[in-house]
Scaffold this active site. Structure first.
Site, PDB file in Angstrom:
ATOM      1  N   ASP A   1      -1.633   6.951  -6.507  1.00 17.25           N
ATOM      2  CA  ASP A   1      -1.985   5.917  -5.546  1.00 17.25           C
ATOM      3  C   ASP A   1      -2.197   4.572  -6.239  1.00 17.25           C
ATOM      4  O   ASP A   1      -2.975   4.471  -7.191  1.00 17.25           O
ATOM      5  CB  ASP A   1      -3.252   6.326  -4.794  1.00 17.25           C
ATOM      6  CG  ASP A   1      -3.636   5.324  -3.723  1.00 17.25           C
ATOM      7  OD1 ASP A   1      -2.740   4.937  -2.943  1.00 17.25           O
ATOM      8  OD2 ASP A   1      -4.804   4.923  -3.665  1.00 17.25           O
TER       9      ASP A   1
ATOM     10  N   ASP B   1       0.820  -1.206   0.000  1.00 15.01           N
ATOM     11  CA  ASP B   1       0.000   0.000   0.000  1.00 15.01           C
ATOM     12  C   ASP B   1       0.855   1.257   0.000  1.00 15.01           C
ATOM     13  O   ASP B   1       1.557   1.535   0.974  1.00 15.01           O
ATOM     14  CB  ASP B   1      -0.916  -0.009   1.222  1.00 15.01           C
ATOM     15  CG  ASP B   1      -1.885   1.153   1.231  1.00 15.01           C
ATOM     16  OD1 ASP B   1      -2.067   1.790   0.177  1.00 15.01           O
ATOM     17  OD2 ASP B   1      -2.475   1.413   2.294  1.00 15.01           O
TER      18      ASP B   1
END
Length: 498
Positions: free
Chosen positions: A378, A173
């Protein structure tokens, strides 16, 4: 679901339902277009993780230091799969359809976006110390599987933890910093694919003492008066959290070890981290894996997320100098004064059909002194979110320049859809994201995507009432996205998965 082997669902974070071959052309009125070759939604596929990951011989391990380098194949899953606990393989789950998988993907995406905005808003209100996104010279690459961790990123890697290494799936992540995994004994643990890691059986596990500089780096920390051990807590915007001991441990990426990595050993873990044993934070904060290993790997890592329907090559994540592609175009990273986790870049404008869209100015994406606004890259968000004014202008420009395509009804968060049923290919206007110093020319399949099996395709951008703009992974597919922390820059290399 604890105890006996059970199947754990993994949903694709990066499911691609089509393939495209792209040829950029210019019409007589200078409108640039490219060809999208259409395919219907594929059926679920099978996946097997290399058995060697779980059978590493300690004598074959290499401690990474100096100029050593190594690489591994990476794997991803583009459909709903289930993991059988006692086997390192993923098998089909025939209860899901392609349409239901796509709907689940959009649900997870909404949770993810909510989580990111919650982090930004909390950081803007918090004291200066609370700046971690996860609230609370060699090169190597590791295996990535797209999977499920609702609201906290959906790419998985297979990592060995401890000595001897015990392999678990961990979420990767870029929107988090702290590394953590579930540990025995459990006060409360969610169901995961592999046996829960027991630090008492590892020779390299070491608890971090209270009052140490490493403990003070945590956003949310405490101290066990009984053992004088540093305690950590990480909470996420979707309500998930993990609590336990802060420690250092050796991580093994197949045949290579990285020692003394600071991570949380969670004994109380609750929420939506289904299937994976924990999370590896890849953000810019001080406790993220790239930052912790910056001396060893020169603060560089990259990933390239492939479309399995167009390539048999696996996805990959690479750390070290080998992560930097020669063809990458770089844009400077911008620092949020209130939050050091996310990768902010400066978006100057967007073009459709070779023409800059009027009204999409840099001011729409500006990061202010309070830490609001800005643009982040992201890996954990699927659909790019633009501030509402920017999105409306982009959408309207695309509609005008794609006026020859038959419109279809809105679908979920998409308000610009087309009925392409019965067609084999279509011409669509080009879309280019203009970052400072780097143009990101998107393949057609990165912004016109199928949403059902009936030939409905939708424009894969969405508007948001929040100030934060998020460049999602649908737009990133096929690019090698290079993160150079040492150089404070992020780059995009087209056709980077070859």
């Amino acid at each position: 679901m604890e105890g006996k082997a059970k199947k754990i669902l993994l949903f694709s974070f990066f499911t691609i339902f089509f393939f495209s071959t792209v040829t950029v052309t210019s019409t007589s009125n200078s409108l640039q277009s490219q060809t999208l070759v259409l395919n219907s939604l594929p059926n679920p596929s099978t996946f097997s993780w290399p058995q060697s990951d779980a059978q590493t011989n300690l004598n074959d391990l290499t401690q990474t230091n100096g100029e050593s380098s190594f690489s591994l194949d990476l794997h991803h899953v583009d459909t709903l799969v289930s993991i059988t606990k006692n086997l390192d393989s993923l098998s089909l789950n025939e209860t899901q359809t392609s349409e239901s998988l796509f709907n689940l993907r959009l649900q997870r995406d909404s949770l993810r976006v909510k989580n990111l905005n919650s982090i930004v808003e909390s950081a803007a209100r918090a004291p200066p110390r609370n700046r971690s996104g996860a609230r609370g010279r060699g090169s190597f690459s590791s295996s990535v599987i797209s999977g499920l961790a609702q609201g906290s990123g959906e790419y998985f890697t297979r990592i060995g933890v401890g000595t001897p290494p015990k392999y678990v799936y961990m979420v990767l992540d870029t929107g988090s910093d702290v590394l953590w995994l579930q540990c025995a004994p459990c006060k409360k643990c969610y169901s995961q694919t592999d046996p829960i890691f027991d630090p008492r059986k590892s020779r390299s596990y070491s608890k971090v003492p209270c009052g140490s500089p490493m403990c003070r780096t945590l956003e949310s920390s405490g101290c066990s008066t009984k053992t004088q051990t540093c305690l950590y807590q990480v909470a996420y915007g979707d309500g998930s959290f993990t609590v336990g001991e802060f420690s250092t441990e050796t991580l093994t990426f197949r045949g290579s070890r990285v020692g003394q990595v600071a991570l949380g050993c969670g004994h109380d873990n609750e929420g939506l981290f289904v299937g994976a044993g924990g999370l590896m934070g890849l953000g810019r904060g001080r406790l993220s894996f790239p930052t912790q290993t910056s001396r060893r790997f020169n603060g560089k890592f990259s990933y390239c997320l492939v479309d399995r329907s167009t390539s048999s090559k696996p996805s990959s994540m690479v750390f070290g100098d080998a992560a930097v592609s020669r063809t990458a175009r770089f844009t400077p990273l911008i620092k949020n004064p209130m939050l050091d986790t996310f990768y902010y870049a400066e978006l100057l404008g967007i073009s459709v059909g070779g023409l800059r869209v009027p009204g999409i100015a840099p001011s729409l994406f500006k990061l202010d002194e309070a830490g609001n606004g800005g643009v982040i890259i992201d890996s954990g968000t699927s659909v790019t979110r633009l501030t509402r004014p920017a999105y409306i202008r982009l959408r309207d420009a695309f509609r005008v320049r794609a006026s020859g395509l038959k419109r279809a009804a809105d679908f979920s968060l998409f308000d610009t859809c087309f009925d392409l049923s019965g067609m084999k290919e279509v011409k669509v206007p080009t879309v280019v994201l203009h970052f400072r110093g780097a143009d990101m020319s998107l393949p057609a399949s990165n912004y016109l995507i199928p949403v059902d099996s009936s030939g409905t395709f939708c424009f894969a951008f969405a508007g948001t009432m929040n100030k934060l703009t998020i460049i999602g992974n649908i737009q990133q597919q096929g690019f090698r996205v290079v993160y150079d922390l040492a150089g404070s820059r992020v780059g995009f290399a087209p056709r980077g998965c070859a």
